[in-house]
Design a protein around this motif. Structure first.
Motif, PDB file in Angstrom:
ATOM      1  N   LEU A 189      85.755 142.162-137.735  1.00  0.00           N
ATOM      2  CA  LEU A 189      85.522 143.628-137.266  1.00  0.00           C
ATOM      3  C   LEU A 189      85.456 144.239-136.354  1.00  0.00           C
ATOM      4  O   LEU A 189      86.341 145.251-136.432  1.00  0.00           O
ATOM      5  N   TYR A 190      86.119 143.932-134.764  1.00  0.00           N
ATOM      6  CA  TYR A 190      86.369 144.405-133.361  1.00  0.00           C
ATOM      7  C   TYR A 190      87.149 145.285-133.940  1.00  0.00           C
ATOM      8  O   TYR A 190      87.077 146.174-133.670  1.00  0.00           O
ATOM      9  N   HIS A 191      88.275 144.771-134.164  1.00  0.00           N
ATOM     10  CA  HIS A 191      89.368 145.249-134.193  1.00  0.00           C
ATOM     11  C   HIS A 191      89.515 146.515-135.586  1.00  0.00           C
ATOM     12  O   HIS A 191      89.602 147.442-135.205  1.00  0.00           O
ATOM     13  N   GLN A 192      89.040 146.416-136.493  1.00  0.00           N
ATOM     14  CA  GLN A 192      88.095 147.609-137.387  1.00  0.00           C
ATOM     15  C   GLN A 192      87.167 148.325-136.510  1.00  0.00           C
ATOM     16  O   GLN A 192      88.053 149.939-136.962  1.00  0.00           O
ATOM     17  N   ILE A 193      86.666 148.131-135.785  1.00  0.00           N
ATOM     18  CA  ILE A 193      85.456 149.056-135.283  1.00  0.00           C
ATOM     19  C   ILE A 193      86.747 149.587-133.909  1.00  0.00           C
ATOM     20  O   ILE A 193      86.696 150.530-133.918  1.00  0.00           O
TER      21      ILE A 193
END
Ligand code: FAD
Length: 144
Positions: free
Chosen positions: A62-66
């Motif tokens: 998720l952090y990568h996506q955000i």
């Protein structure tokens, strides 16, 4: 299961509108619930401060996506590590609009504007816990 907690700050691209926040939160609620991610997002019109907690793979993904989201920039990782328990089990993504919210700003000595990237983990967590306490209290039914 090991729980990882990630806290970061970022700068809004342009000026944040409440419609944008609503869109982000509605995506976050669905995605985070599905992936057992909890957390808290606070913001004014220029900055975000967010805590994500969940299993390592889900939080990392998720952090990568955000981080690739063009609605913000200059992400600063404040802390990342395993925790014994979740800080924000109540929310798939709790939220708090700091714009004009003077009391929490004063309580946390935020003078001259909200600059979350300058916070360390304990300052960021203290603020997020306080905002969460206000949100949880507001969500309680009043009286019987
Ligand atoms: P899409 O929704 O298809 O978006 C792809 C890209 O298009 C985005 O990365 C963004 O750059 C752009 N975009 C999408 N909608 C808009 C718009 N209305 N205006 C301008 N650009 C747009 N998602 C979660 O699932 N959980 C979270 O906890 C979470 N927290 C977030 C916190 C912040 C501060 C921000 C900015 C975003 C957050 N998001 C969160 C959203 C996340 O970045 C992705 O947009 C979301 O996961 C949907 O992914 P998607 O691949 O379906 O992307």
């Amino acid at each position: 299961m090991n729980i990882v907690q990630l806290i970061y700050a970022s700068q809004v691209v342009g000026t944040l509108s409440l419609d944008t926040v609503a869109t982000i939160l509605s995506k976050a609620t669905v995605h985070n619930s599905r992936n057992h991610i909890t957390g808290f997002l606070c913001f004014d019109r220029k900055h975000f401060l967010q805590c994500l907690e969940g299993d390592t793979e889900s939080v990392n993904q998720l952090y990568h996506q955000i981080a690739q989201d063009r609605r913000h920039k200059s992400l600063t990782l404040i802390s990342y590590g395993e925790v014994a328990t979740r800080e924000f089990p109540e929310w798939a993504m709790g939220d708090f609009d700091l714009e004009g919210a003077e009391s929490p700003m004063l309580r946390h000595h935020i003078m001259g504007g909200f600059r979350p990237r300058l916070m360390d983990r304990s300052q960021a967590l203290a603020l997020l816990r306080d905002l969460n306490r206000i949100r949880v209290a507001a969500a309680q039914p009043h009286g019987i």
